[in-house]
Design an enzyme around this catalytic site. Sequence first.
Site, mmCIF file in Angstrom:
data_model
loop_
_atom_site.group_PDB
_atom_site.id
_atom_site.type_symbol
_atom_site.label_atom_id
_atom_site.label_comp_id
_atom_site.label_asym_id
_atom_site.label_seq_id
_atom_site.Cartn_x
_atom_site.Cartn_y
_atom_site.Cartn_z
ATOM 1 N N GLN A 102 12.050 -12.765 70.340
ATOM 2 C CA GLN A 102 11.953 -12.178 71.334
ATOM 3 C C GLN A 102 12.985 -11.460 72.170
ATOM 4 O O GLN A 102 13.692 -12.559 72.504
ATOM 5 C CB GLN A 102 10.650 -12.469 72.366
ATOM 6 C CG GLN A 102 10.159 -11.550 73.505
ATOM 7 C CD GLN A 102 9.203 -12.107 74.322
ATOM 8 O OE1 GLN A 102 9.657 -12.944 75.017
ATOM 9 N NE2 GLN A 102 7.914 -12.004 74.218
ATOM 10 N N TYR A 173 9.174 -7.821 83.335
ATOM 11 C CA TYR A 173 10.713 -7.989 83.160
ATOM 12 C C TYR A 173 11.405 -6.271 83.115
ATOM 13 O O TYR A 173 10.455 -5.495 83.383
ATOM 14 C CB TYR A 173 10.860 -8.802 81.843
ATOM 15 C CG TYR A 173 10.739 -10.438 82.006
ATOM 16 C CD1 TYR A 173 11.306 -10.741 83.234
ATOM 17 C CD2 TYR A 173 9.664 -10.749 81.148
ATOM 18 C CE1 TYR A 173 10.619 -12.242 83.391
ATOM 19 C CE2 TYR A 173 9.604 -12.225 81.287
ATOM 20 C CZ TYR A 173 9.912 -12.871 82.534
ATOM 21 O OH TYR A 173 9.350 -14.247 82.452
#
Length: 655
Positions: A102, A173
């Site tokens: 990721q 994020y």
Amino acid sequence: MFNHLFSAGRIGSMKTKNRIVMTAMGNHLANADGSVSERDIAFYRARAQGGVGLIITECALIDGARGKGNNHQISVAEDRFIPGLQQLAQEIHRYDGKVVVQIYHPGRQGISAVNGNLPMLAPSEVECQAVHQPTIAMTTAEVAAMAEQFVKAAVRVKAAGIDGVEVHGAHGYLINQFLSPYTNKRDDKYGGSFENRLRFLEEIVLGIRQHCGRDYPLLVRLSVDEFLGNANGCELGLQLADGVKIARRLEKLGVDAIDVSSGIYETMNMAWEPSSFKQGWKSYLAEAIKKAVNIPVIGVAVIRDPEYADKMIVEGKLDFAGSARQHYADPEWSNKAKAGKVGELRKCISCLHCMETLMAADLTSIPCQCGINIQSGRELEYSDFKQDGNGRIVAIIGAGPAGLEAARVLAIRKYKPIIFEKTGKAGGQLELANKPPKKDKINWLIGYLTGQVQQLGVEIRFNTAPTLSDLQALKPYAIFIAQGSEPFRPETVPGITGQEVVGAAEILSGKITVTGKKVAIIGSGMTGLETAHLLAENENEVSIFEMAATIGPGLYFQNLIDVMSHLGNLNVKLHPKHKLLQIDNGRALFEIMTNGEKKEYKFDAIVISLGTKPNAALVKEIKENFEQVYILGDALKAGRIRDAMETGFVSAYNL
């Protein structure tokens, strides 16, 4: 058994042996330079050995200068990190597992102190109300350059032999910040309309496709609902309808799977749930995305039971059952489920000790820990259970979590543990911790520990408090004292032993029942707050008094937010800065800490919850008569479940 969960899955060109996904979660195990460490390899190896079909690593940083989440995080920001990723891939492939890396940037949710003391980059100067870091809006050129950094990171991931890449567009994020109208206030091509807010992610996806090829598996994780209505009374952020729209667009762009989650830092409990959240509570989010797209959907929803995971696949709510914390708690979850050993699962109790330690790791230098699995993150340190006990007897006083965990490890090592338990039930303090509302997950831990010692043939002598002569008759090789703690009541407070005064343990155990009364709780630790929750649900008028300036001093904020929301709904009154001076016939006198004023309140019952002190019975005599004596859990120092479990595990492992 669980045929759908253990059927082969496919994400793009990647085929997985089952539908079990360990989703991404930080562990603070990488080397300080961002390279994959031996501890990382051991951590992920354990999950691959445990039968997980697809492992998604912790979020890996793509910007080493200004994109760190912490000081020990995997990096894909430079080519020099490729060899470590290659080793990781090779190790997971040894066990027929697949691995996806990721990639992410924290944006405004990053910490300036670990990013050169620079302001955090973001779409707009909207400071995160959870971390409160200086934030600066990126220029248009900087946004385009950042998209290129994501693409280059994906190229490195592919070069390392990793099976696929996941772009982290969730949890508040940087990419999520561009997607959300709550955090994106731009007026250039990256802000304003839905299309413009999606442009940053779109450029990343198209760039990865261009440079990694159409056949390279590409996943995107999305917070399909930010739940901002829960945080600030308004609905300015992404809602499920927006998440569906984004997922549909990503499918058209060539994304191979959507990894569905929710929440941002300001609604953290909707992303990483405390214990009150039920299994499957947000499966409707994954189901809505699955109905909208034709590509696979990974769903997370406090999934703990393989039967429940299998059922969600059958019902078409998701294609892959994802969890991070469950595989932290039990790396063998998949193998146990496949073998039908459901009773042996160490199910995550959602205590959030992992999140608490991860967020503090840069300050404490202690990697992320699991509250109930001491080996997690310490696989290199605790991998060799030497079976050298040779049947030697180890007496254990107390069948709480410390004593049970010690007995489990000792039995694995071929010692002969014998547990003395003064009550008729195992569990110790866990049998109080499971009594407040929404704390039923504690029963999973009790079931696991008692099941393990039973399976291993450990003898438990219930309703027995051993005397010194009882212990001497055993001629034990060692003695483990795990007899817990007892409630603390300051004797300097006049009237604290009065008839109307009871202990929190008496309420939680059911020894004393209070209904329809006016009740005071003295002390706002977690036990006090949860006792207040229980009493308030029993139709009592409850008030909490705390000497500190705030309610719940020292408690981890996620758990505090959770329990306080329940107390607020039940109209529990809060009185911080109140020092108890005396009690007299139901009247409690307090000193207001800010100005010294004295104030009196009248109650039908007063509950004392001021912590506990170690039970010292027989400790001195045992130490004087035996060479190897170890004090465990609350008998050593009153603490949390992790503290008890760790003292039990480590003492037994090192004996």
